[in-house]
Design a protein around this motif. Structure first.
Motif, PDB file in Angstrom:
ATOM      1  N   PRO A 232       0.822  -1.214   0.000  1.00 45.08           N
ATOM      2  CA  PRO A 232       0.000   0.000   0.000  1.00 45.08           C
ATOM      3  C   PRO A 232       0.851   1.257   0.000  1.00 45.08           C
ATOM      4  CG  PRO A 232      -0.075  -1.071   2.146  1.00 45.08           C
ATOM      5  CD  PRO A 232       0.634  -2.004   1.230  1.00 45.08           C
ATOM      6  N   MET A 233       0.332   2.298  -0.614  1.00 47.69           N
ATOM      7  CA  MET A 233       1.055   3.564  -0.692  1.00 47.69           C
ATOM      8  C   MET A 233       0.074   4.716  -0.692  1.00 47.69           C
ATOM      9  SD  MET A 233       2.253   2.940  -4.635  1.00 47.69           S
ATOM     10  CE  MET A 233       3.317   4.381  -4.688  1.00 47.69           C
ATOM     11  N   GLY A 234       0.541   5.875  -0.195  1.00 47.71           N
ATOM     12  CA  GLY A 234      -0.258   7.083  -0.217  1.00 47.71           C
ATOM     13  C   GLY A 234      -1.182   7.216   0.966  1.00 47.71           C
ATOM     14  N   THR A 235      -1.306   8.433   1.473  1.00 47.23           N
ATOM     15  CA  THR A 235      -2.231   8.710   2.579  1.00 47.23           C
ATOM     16  C   THR A 235      -3.091   9.942   2.308  1.00 47.23           C
ATOM     17  OG1 THR A 235      -0.511  10.000   3.734  1.00 47.23           O
ATOM     18  CG2 THR A 235      -0.706   7.666   4.297  1.00 47.23           C
ATOM     19  N   GLY A 236      -2.927  10.543   1.138  1.00 47.86           N
ATOM     20  CA  GLY A 236      -3.624  11.797   0.862  1.00 47.86           C
ATOM     21  C   GLY A 236      -5.127  11.683   0.851  1.00 47.86           C
ATOM     22  N   LEU A 237      -5.645  10.487   0.540  1.00 49.12           N
ATOM     23  CA  LEU A 237      -7.097  10.304   0.474  1.00 49.12           C
ATOM     24  C   LEU A 237      -7.676   9.635   1.714  1.00 49.12           C
ATOM     25  CD1 LEU A 237      -8.094   9.247  -3.160  1.00 49.12           C
ATOM     26  CD2 LEU A 237      -8.960  11.180  -1.854  1.00 49.12           C
ATOM     27  N   CYS A 238      -6.849   9.365   2.705  1.00 46.44           N
ATOM     28  CA  CYS A 238      -7.343   8.651   3.882  1.00 46.44           C
ATOM     29  C   CYS A 238      -8.068   9.594   4.833  1.00 46.44           C
ATOM     30  CB  CYS A 238      -6.182   7.983   4.620  1.00 46.44           C
ATOM     31  SG  CYS A 238      -5.311   6.765   3.611  1.00 46.44           S
ATOM     32  N   VAL A 247     -18.877  14.753   5.395  1.00 47.78           N
ATOM     33  CA  VAL A 247     -17.974  14.436   4.291  1.00 47.78           C
ATOM     34  C   VAL A 247     -18.641  14.719   2.951  1.00 47.78           C
ATOM     35  CG1 VAL A 247     -16.781  12.549   3.101  1.00 47.78           C
ATOM     36  CG2 VAL A 247     -16.695  12.695   5.600  1.00 47.78           C
ATOM     37  N   LEU A 248     -17.903  15.422   2.097  1.00 53.94           N
ATOM     38  CA  LEU A 248     -18.273  15.582   0.701  1.00 53.94           C
ATOM     39  C   LEU A 248     -17.277  14.786  -0.127  1.00 53.94           C
ATOM     40  CD1 LEU A 248     -19.636  16.905  -1.801  1.00 53.94           C
ATOM     41  CD2 LEU A 248     -18.029  18.824  -1.498  1.00 53.94           C
ATOM     42  N   MET A 249     -17.785  13.914  -1.006  1.00 54.17           N
ATOM     43  CA  MET A 249     -16.940  13.141  -1.906  1.00 54.17           C
ATOM     44  C   MET A 249     -17.247  13.526  -3.340  1.00 54.17           C
ATOM     45  SD  MET A 249     -17.256   9.325  -0.250  1.00 54.17           S
ATOM     46  CE  MET A 249     -16.435   8.883   1.295  1.00 54.17           C
ATOM     47  N   LEU A 250     -16.197  13.807  -4.109  1.00 51.27           N
ATOM     48  CA  LEU A 250     -16.335  14.136  -5.528  1.00 51.27           C
ATOM     49  C   LEU A 250     -15.547  13.105  -6.323  1.00 51.27           C
ATOM     50  CD1 LEU A 250     -15.706  17.997  -5.281  1.00 51.27           C
ATOM     51  CD2 LEU A 250     -17.924  16.817  -5.362  1.00 51.27           C
ATOM     52  N   ALA A 251     -16.234  12.306  -7.115  1.00 50.15           N
ATOM     53  CA  ALA A 251     -15.583  11.219  -7.848  1.00 50.15           C
ATOM     54  C   ALA A 251     -15.844  11.360  -9.341  1.00 50.15           C
ATOM     55  CB  ALA A 251     -16.098   9.863  -7.368  1.00 50.15           C
ATOM     56  N   GLY A 252     -14.817  11.059 -10.118  1.00 47.12           N
ATOM     57  CA  GLY A 252     -14.955  10.996 -11.569  1.00 47.12           C
ATOM     58  C   GLY A 252     -14.566   9.622 -12.060  1.00 47.12           C
ATOM     59  N   CYS A 336     -16.910  20.791   6.001  1.00 47.34           N
ATOM     60  CA  CYS A 336     -16.794  19.371   5.652  1.00 47.34           C
ATOM     61  C   CYS A 336     -15.358  18.989   5.320  1.00 47.34           C
ATOM     62  CB  CYS A 336     -17.662  19.050   4.437  1.00 47.34           C
ATOM     63  SG  CYS A 336     -19.436  19.164   4.729  1.00 47.34           S
ATOM     64  N   ASP A 337     -15.065  17.703   5.488  1.00 47.48           N
ATOM     65  CA  ASP A 337     -13.886  17.123   4.847  1.00 47.48           C
ATOM     66  C   ASP A 337     -14.291  16.760   3.430  1.00 47.48           C
ATOM     67  OD1 ASP A 337     -11.619  17.023   6.636  1.00 47.48           O
ATOM     68  OD2 ASP A 337     -12.793  15.660   7.875  1.00 47.48           O
ATOM     69  N   VAL A 338     -13.466  17.166   2.463  1.00 45.67           N
ATOM     70  CA  VAL A 338     -13.774  16.933   1.055  1.00 45.67           C
ATOM     71  C   VAL A 338     -12.729  15.982   0.468  1.00 45.67           C
ATOM     72  CG1 VAL A 338     -14.222  17.974  -1.185  1.00 45.67           C
ATOM     73  CG2 VAL A 338     -14.724  19.258   0.913  1.00 45.67           C
ATOM     74  N   PHE A 339     -13.191  14.931  -0.204  1.00 46.74           N
ATOM     75  CA  PHE A 339     -12.317  13.952  -0.849  1.00 46.74           C
ATOM     76  C   PHE A 339     -12.569  14.008  -2.348  1.00 46.74           C
ATOM     77  CE2 PHE A 339     -12.911  12.683   3.471  1.00 46.74           C
ATOM     78  CZ  PHE A 339     -11.683  12.180   3.871  1.00 46.74           C
ATOM     79  N   VAL A 340     -11.497  14.168  -3.122  1.00 45.00           N
ATOM     80  CA  VAL A 340     -11.611  14.304  -4.570  1.00 45.00           C
ATOM     81  C   VAL A 340     -10.750  13.243  -5.234  1.00 45.00           C
ATOM     82  CG1 VAL A 340     -11.441  15.869  -6.533  1.00 45.00           C
ATOM     83  CG2 VAL A 340     -11.820  16.794  -4.230  1.00 45.00           C
ATOM     84  N   CYS A 341     -11.338  12.475  -6.156  1.00 44.08           N
ATOM     85  CA  CYS A 341     -10.577  11.452  -6.863  1.00 44.08           C
ATOM     86  C   CYS A 341     -11.154  11.252  -8.259  1.00 44.08           C
ATOM     87  CB  CYS A 341     -10.578  10.132  -6.095  1.00 44.08           C
ATOM     88  SG  CYS A 341      -9.377   8.935  -6.732  1.00 44.08           S
ATOM     89  N   GLY A 342     -10.275  11.212  -9.246  1.00 44.15           N
ATOM     90  CA  GLY A 342     -10.716  11.021 -10.616  1.00 44.15           C
ATOM     91  C   GLY A 342      -9.597  11.375 -11.568  1.00 44.15           C
ATOM     92  N   ILE A 364      -9.378  19.674   2.151  1.00 44.72           N
ATOM     93  CA  ILE A 364      -9.492  19.064   0.827  1.00 44.72           C
ATOM     94  C   ILE A 364      -8.450  17.964   0.714  1.00 44.72           C
ATOM     95  CG2 ILE A 364      -9.426  19.440  -1.660  1.00 44.72           C
ATOM     96  CD1 ILE A 364     -10.090  22.384  -1.120  1.00 44.72           C
ATOM     97  N   HIS A 365      -8.895  16.744   0.478  1.00 38.35           N
ATOM     98  CA  HIS A 365      -8.003  15.577   0.460  1.00 38.35           C
ATOM     99  C   HIS A 365      -7.997  14.973  -0.941  1.00 38.35           C
ATOM    100  CE1 HIS A 365      -8.220  15.894   4.838  1.00 38.35           C
ATOM    101  NE2 HIS A 365      -9.539  15.965   4.703  1.00 38.35           N
ATOM    102  N   ARG A 366      -6.800  14.741  -1.449  1.00 41.02           N
ATOM    103  CA  ARG A 366      -6.622  14.130  -2.768  1.00 41.02           C
ATOM    104  C   ARG A 366      -5.278  13.428  -2.777  1.00 41.02           C
ATOM    105  NH1 ARG A 366      -5.244  19.428  -2.948  1.00 41.02           N
ATOM    106  NH2 ARG A 366      -3.435  20.071  -4.195  1.00 41.02           N
ATOM    107  N   GLU A 367      -5.089  12.554  -3.731  1.00 42.44           N
ATOM    108  CA  GLU A 367      -3.819  11.846  -3.862  1.00 42.44           C
ATOM    109  C   GLU A 367      -3.181  12.233  -5.171  1.00 42.44           C
ATOM    110  OE1 GLU A 367      -1.205  10.694  -2.219  1.00 42.44           O
ATOM    111  OE2 GLU A 367      -2.513   9.256  -1.215  1.00 42.44           O
TER     112      GLU A 367
END
Length: 378
Positions: A232-238, A247-252, A336-342, A364-367
């Protein structure tokens, strides 16, 4: 004492030669140390950008220890799956110094050579120590059996794998996968589920343009096949270790996967927060996991799913537009904590829009991923 400014200047000069730099480096490395060739994929086409990207990152942070050391430690741990040993570092260092000397010509001075030799020595030491420490705790990779393979669209499949030994990860992290038909090529994917009792892991795989690993996973993989899974790697999205916020999640697209895993993590130890997932795709047919998300929402009244499409008609249940635009029209999200991934463009646009709307950067959390996510040793 290494002169950071001189390192940055010299690397800027060398990087200006573009593809000639990795071509010279790898030619030198393989000619002088042919035993290193077997660590790399047959095709080196995608490898050139990786070398330049990694060196550029290291040089840009050479005077920022807090950023550089964790990056090098992760790089060292991750290189274990390529069978990189302590004895390989001098070979790489020799090829690197030869490359720099070749392109800098008369600007390659004894003082500059000493700076680069010292800097590389530190890089090699940090990477090697991190790899050796990691070897005491876990294998370099895990073998995993494919127990299910479901083709959801023409270019997308959902895989379930069962590692032969338990693989521990945190929702939001990514793992790398090697397919037996694509040896020494690894691609990053985020598990689409929180850790389960049976240890199985789901991956959402879309065929990437010019990709090598993803087409093999979508088109060639069958139940019973064995894949290799990297650590496993990365903690930016945890989930952050802070008092819980909504929590707000934005996914693409398949950026849905780690956010779905985080939602399962919240469900396992529910603490009262509301979760709003805005998931966007190009067409209605690309909303490949919508039935499962709606089922999850039906079982958890704190989870809200808002799907959208970029093309096609708006319906009573599917919006038209992009996730961040729809979300910002509906609420402010400042607490909110916001998670963005896409896709990278979607992430960059979303982060910019959130910042413009006043959402604090720390929430704002992203990897960050480089290139296509396909890997070989840098």
């Amino acid at each position: 004492m290494v002169d950071a400014a001189r390192l940055k200047w010299s690397w800027g000069e060398v990087a200006g030669y573009g593809d000639q730099v990795p071509l010279f480096f790898y030619s030198t490395l393989f000619l002088e140390h042919p035993e290193t060739r077997e660590m790399f994929p047959i095709s080196m086409a995608a490898q050139r950008d990786r070398l330049v990207t990694a060196l550029g990152r290291i040089v840009s942070d050479v005077d920022n220890v807090d950023e550089l050391v964790p990056f090098l430690q992760q790089l060292g741990r991750d290189h274990r799956k390529f069978a990189v040993l302590d004895g390989h570092y001098p070979a790489v260092g020799s090829a690197l110094l030869a490359t720099l000397e070749h392109f800098l010509g008369g600007d390659w001075t004894p003082d500059l050579a000493a700076d680069w030799e010292a800097a590389y020595g530190i890089v090699a030491q940090v990477m090697s120590e991190a790899a050796n420490d990691s070897a005491k705790e876990s294998p370099a990779w895990w073998e995993a059996e494919v127990v299910a393979h479901e083709r959801r669209t023409i270019d997308l499949a959902v895989l379930r794998v069962a590692p032969h030994e338990r693989l521990a990860y945190v929702p939001g992290q990514s793992l790398t996968i090697e397919h037996p038909n694509r040896p020494r090529m690894w691609r990053q994917y985020s598990p689409a589920n929180a850790p389960r009792e049976d240890g199985t892991i789901d991956f959402h795989v879309r065929m990437a343009d010019a990709g090598q690993v993803s087409p093999a996973l979508v088109e060639l993989t069958q139940p019973g096949d064995t894949l290799c899974i990297g650590p496993p790697m990365g903690t930016g999205l945890c989930l952050p270790d802070t008092p819980p916020r909504h929590v707000l999640m934005l996914a693409g697209g398949t950026g849905l996967a780690p956010l779905k895993a985080i939602a399962e993590q919240i469900a396992a130890d529910y603490d009262g927060r509301q979760v709003y997932l805005y998931w966007g795709a190009r067409h209605h047919r690309d909303l490949y996991d919508l039935p499962a998300l709606r089922d999850f929402a039906g079982r958890h009244d704190w989870f809200h799913i808002v799907p959208s499409v970029a093309e096609g008609e708006q319906t009573q249940t599917v919006h038209k537009g992009n996730p961040v635009g729809i979300a910002l029209r509906q609420a402010r999200w400042l607490e909110c904590d916001v998670f963005v991934c896409g896709p990278p463009g979607m992430v960059a646009t979303s982060v910019s829009a959130l910042a413009h709307a006043g959402v604090p950067e720390r929430q704002i959390h992203r990897e960050e991923f480089n290139g296509t996510g396909e890997e070989a040793p840098a």
